[in-house]
Design a protein around this motif. Structure first.
Motif, PDB file in Angstrom:
ATOM      1  N   ASP A 199       0.819  -1.256  -0.053  1.00  9.30           N
ATOM      2  CA  ASP A 199      -0.201   0.067  -0.045  1.00  9.30           C
ATOM      3  C   ASP A 199       1.055   1.304   0.006  1.00  9.30           C
ATOM      4  OD1 ASP A 199      -2.783  -1.204   0.239  1.00  9.30           O
ATOM      5  OD2 ASP A 199      -1.857  -2.047   2.104  1.00  9.30           O
ATOM      6  N   GLY A 252      -0.197   2.522  -3.491  1.00 12.60           N
ATOM      7  CA  GLY A 252      -1.074   1.848  -4.316  1.00 12.60           C
ATOM      8  C   GLY A 252      -0.887   0.626  -4.970  1.00 12.60           C
ATOM      9  N   GLY A 253       0.308  -0.143  -4.477  1.00 10.42           N
ATOM     10  CA  GLY A 253       0.610  -1.284  -5.039  1.00 10.42           C
ATOM     11  C   GLY A 253      -0.049  -2.375  -3.904  1.00 10.42           C
ATOM     12  N   ILE A 268      -2.019  -4.765  -8.589  1.00 11.59           N
ATOM     13  CA  ILE A 268      -1.688  -3.263  -9.242  1.00 11.59           C
ATOM     14  C   ILE A 268      -0.173  -2.916  -8.760  1.00 11.59           C
ATOM     15  CG2 ILE A 268      -1.944  -0.935  -9.154  1.00 11.59           C
ATOM     16  CD1 ILE A 268      -4.830  -1.188  -9.011  1.00 11.59           C
ATOM     17  N   GLY A 296       2.550  -0.503  -7.476  1.00 11.87           N
ATOM     18  CA  GLY A 296       2.680   1.120  -6.780  1.00 11.87           C
ATOM     19  C   GLY A 296       2.965   2.098  -7.797  1.00 11.87           C
ATOM     20  N   ARG A 343      -9.452  -1.198  -0.767  1.00 10.32           N
ATOM     21  CA  ARG A 343      -7.775  -1.055  -0.525  1.00 10.32           C
ATOM     22  C   ARG A 343      -7.529   0.423  -1.230  1.00 10.32           C
ATOM     23  NH1 ARG A 343      -4.871  -5.712   0.551  1.00 10.32           N
ATOM     24  NH2 ARG A 343      -2.901  -4.559   0.663  1.00 10.32           N
ATOM     25  N   LYS A 349      -5.181   1.145  -3.293  1.00 10.00           N
ATOM     26  CA  LYS A 349      -5.155   1.029  -4.730  1.00 10.00           C
ATOM     27  C   LYS A 349      -6.131   1.397  -5.813  1.00 10.00           C
ATOM     28  CE  LYS A 349      -5.612  -4.068  -4.544  1.00 10.00           C
ATOM     29  NZ  LYS A 349      -5.104  -5.439  -4.500  1.00 10.00           N
ATOM     30  N   ARG A 374      -6.308   4.150  -8.239  1.00 13.78           N
ATOM     31  CA  ARG A 374      -6.474   4.168  -9.861  1.00 13.78           C
ATOM     32  C   ARG A 374      -7.551   4.897 -10.150  1.00 13.78           C
ATOM     33  NH1 ARG A 374      -7.359  -1.906 -12.444  1.00 13.78           N
ATOM     34  NH2 ARG A 374      -5.142  -1.748 -12.728  1.00 13.78           N
TER      35      ARG A 374
END
Length: 549
Positions: free
Chosen positions: A184, A204-205, A212, A214, A250, A252, A256
Motif C-alpha cells: 500500500d 497503491g501497490g 496493481i 504501486g 484497498r 490501490k 486507480r
C-alpha cells in the motif's frame, strides 16, 4: 535490535489482560460471535478451516534467539509442534485452541512479542529488506525507520478502523528485496541532488483479486517529514477509500480511480496542514536514538576465509550450499546465510519446534544471537564469519535446514491453501509436493538458474503468484481444482504482473505443464539468461504452444 521500554511492556501486558477478559466473556456467552470477531482479529486470531490460526508479529522480520526459543515452546505446548513463516515476515500457528490464546499472548509478552495488528483493517506489520544493515548495495539501514513507523502506527487512534488492511514496506538498498512496489505504501531510501538522504514514496501497490503495481507520488521526502507524510496519505485514504465493497476498499482502488497525480495533490494538500506539527516531525536526536538500537555487532577483526576454500574444494555438497545459500556481507570476513525452509517434502515456510530451538542455538554460536525472516519464507543468519561457515553448515545439515536451493525452482513461495485456509478454493501444498517430486534433481535446478515460482490457493494471492516469474493460481471449476499459470511477473526493481498463459489446467497436469515451460526456456535462452528475461525477449507464444499442444 529494538528493546521494549517500560511503556512498550506495559502496553502489551495490558493488551493481554484485556483480551483474556474478552475471551472469557465470549466463552461464557456474554459476547456474540459478531461482537467477538473484531476483538479476536485485533489480536491476530483468525478462524480457519480446521481450527483458529494465530498470526504473531515479527517486526521487519527480526528475531532474537530467546524469542525463537519461545516460539518453539509455544509450537510444542499449544500447537502441533511447528510454525509457518509467511511472506510478510510473520509466523503463524495453525492449531491453537481459542481458549488458550490469551496464555500464548502472555508468553509472547514475556519476550517482547505480540500479535497486535497482525489482522483486521489497520496498519499491519512493517516489513523490510531481510539483508538490512549488512548488504553491500545499501544506502542506509532502513530498520530504524521501520521501528519509528511501527511505534507511530501501533494503536493509532485515527487509523484503527481503516477501509481495509494496510501494509507498509521500507527498503534502503539498490535492489528491492522487500517488494515495496506491491505494498500500500512502499518507501525507498534515496539520495537527492544535494546529497541529502530521504524517501521516495510509492503508493497503491497490492496483489489479491485486483493486482496493481504501486506508483511514485513523491520522488523525495526529507526524513523529518516521514510521519507527517504517512499521516497525510492515511488520512486521504481513510476519508475517501470505499467501505461499501470489501473488494474495492484497498488504497490501490482509490489511486486507480483518481489517478496518481490527483491522489498526490490530495495528499500534498493534507500534508500542508500536518507538516509542521512538532509531534509528527522527526528530529535528528530521535533518529539517532532509534539508530542506536541497530548498531553493528562486535565483528572480529581477524575474521577471514580460513579453511573455507579447502572445504569447498573437498566437499561438493558444501560447495553447492555456499554457492546458493551464502551471500556477500559488507563487513570483510563475514557472510549472510540463508536457512532454507524449502527442504523436499516439507511445506514451504514450515519449521518444527526442534528446528527452531536448534537454530536459536546456532544463532547464538555463529551470528550474535539474531535470526531474520525473509519475504520468501526462509530464515537467515546475517553475521557469520566466513571461516566458520563449514561448522555452521554441519549444524544446519544435522537439523535438515541446509537445503541448497535458495533462488531455485524449489525455493517456492506457497500459501497454506485449501489444507488450512477458509478462503482458499484449491490446494497449494499438494502442488508444491507435486513439483518437488517432479524436479528432484539438484543439478537440473542449478542449470535452470534463478527462478521465482509462487503458488496461491485462491485469488487473494497470499502466495504472491502475480509477481512470480512463474505463478500458479488455484481455481475452482464446478467443484474440481484447476490451476491457472502466469509468466513474467516480478516483485523486484523490474516489478511486473505476470501474463496469463491460457486456460487453467487440471491438478494432475501442473508439474508436466511446468516441465514443458522449462523445456522452452532451456531451448530459447541465450547463455546464462535468466528465465524471466528469456520470457520477456521471446514472448508468450512458444510457451503457450508447448503447454497446450
Amino acid at each position: 535490535m529494538y528493546l521494549y521500554d517500560q511503556y512498550d511492556q506495559t502496553l502489551v501486558e495490558q493488551r493481554v489482560a484485556q483480551y483474556r477478559e474478552q475471551t472469557r466473556r465470549y466463552l461464557a456467552g456474554e459476547l456474540s460471535e459478531e461482537e467477538f470477531r473484531p476483538l479476536r482479529l485485533m489480536n491476530g486470531l483468525y478462524i480457519q478451516r480446521h481450527a483458529p490460526m494465530l498470526r504473531v508479529s515479527i517486526p521487519y522480520g527480526l528475531l532474537a534467539s530467546r524469542q525463537l526459543r519461545r516460539l518453539a515452546s509455544i509450537a510444542r505446548k499449544y500447537d502441533k509442534g511447528y510454525g509457518h513463516f509467511t511472506t510478510r515476515q510473520n509466523i503463524q500457528f495453525n492449531w491453537p485452541a481459542l481458549e488458550r490464546v490469551p496464555d500464548i499472548l502472555a508468553e509472547l509478552a514475556e519476550v517482547q512479542m505480540h500479535a497486535i495488528q497482525t489482522s483486521g483493517n489497520c496498519i499491519r506489520n512493517v516489513t523490510s529488506d531481510h539483508l538490512a544493515g549488512v548488504s553491500q548495495d545499501e544506502l542506509e539501514d532502513p530498520r530504524p525507520y521501520c521501528e519509528i513507523i511501527r511505534q507511530w502506527a501501533t494503536f493509532h487512534p485515527e487509523f484503527s478502523y481503516l477501509p481495509r488492511k494496510f501494509k507498509i514496506a521500507v527498503s534502503g538498498a539498490d535492489r528491492d528485496r522487500a517488494a515495496t512496489r506491491v505494498h500500500d505504501i512502499g518507501l525507498q531510501l534515496v539520495r537527492n541532488e544535494d546529497g541529502e538522504t530521504g524517501f521516495q514514496v510509492l503508493v497503491g501497490g497490492g496483489l489479491g483479486r485486483t493486482p496493481i503495481i504501486g506508483e511514485v507520488i513523491r520522488e523525495f521526502l526529507p526524513k523529518r517529514h516521514l510521519l507527517s507524510y504517512l499521516e497525510a496519505i492515511l488520512r486521504v485514504y481513510n476519508l475517501h477509500g470505499r467501505r461499501d465493497n470489501i473488494h474495492k476498499a484497498r488504497i490501490k482502488i482509490l489511486l486507480r480511480a483518481w489517478g496518481a497525480e490527483h491522489f498526490a495533490r490530495e495528499v500534498e494538500a493534507e500534508w500542508e496542514q500536518l507538516r509542521d506539527q512538532p509531534s509528527l516531525t522527526l528530529d535528528e536526536a530521535e533518529v539517532r536514538r532509534m539508530q542506536a538500537f541497530f548498531t553493528p555487532p562486535a565483528y572480529a577483526t581477524d575474521a577471514g576465509e580460513g579453511e573455507l576454500p579447502t572445504r569447498i574444494d573437498a566437499d561438493p555438497e558444501f560447495a553447492r550450499w555456499v554457492q546458493r545459500n551464502v551471500v556477500a556481507h559488507k563487513q570483510p570476513g563475514y557472510a549472510a546465510v540463508f536457512v532454507s525452509l524449502k527442504a523436499p517434502g516439507v511445506p514451504p515456510g514450515d519449521i518444527t519446534a526442534e528446528q527452531m530451538e536448534a537454530l536459536a542455538d546456532l544463532a547464538d554460536e555463529f551470528s550474535f544471537g539474531e535470526i531474520r525472516a525473509s519475504h520468501n519464507q526462509n530464515l537467515l543468519l546475517t553475521d557469520v564469519r566466513r571461516d566458520r561457515l563449514y561448522a555452521l553448515w554441519q549444524g544446519l545439515r544435522a537439523q535438515e535446514l541446509a537445503a541448497a536451493n535458495i533462488g531455485t525452482l524449489s525455493d517456492m513461495i506457497c500459501c497454506p491453501g485449501l489444507d488450512f485456509c477458509g478462503l482458499a478454493n484449491a490446494s497449494s501444498l499438494s502442488i508444491a509436493r507435486q513439483i518437488n517430486e517432479r524436479f528432484d534433481d539438484l543439478d537440473h535446478l542449478y542449470d535452470l538458474g534463478d527462478i521465482r515460482l509462487n503458488i496461491s490457493g485462491c485469488m487473494n494471492a497470499c502466495g504472491h503468484h502475480h509477481v512470480a516469474h512463474i505463478g500458479i493460481l488455484g481455481v475452482d471449476k464446478k467443484g474440481e481444482e484447476f490451476y491457472q499459470l502466469t509468466l513474467g511477473g516480478s516483485s523486484a526493481n523490474d516489478s511486473a504482473l505476470g501474463d496469463r498463459l491460457g486456460p487453467a489446467i487440471a491438478k494432475a497436469e501442473v508439474a508436466e505443464a511446468l516441465a514443458r515451460i522449462l523445456q522452452v526456456y532451456v531451448a530459447r535462452r541465450v547463455e546464462e539468461e535468466p528465465f524471466v528475461e528469456t520470457y520477456r525477449r521471446v514472448g508468450m507464444a512458444p510457451f503457450k504452444e508447448a503447454v497446450y499442444a
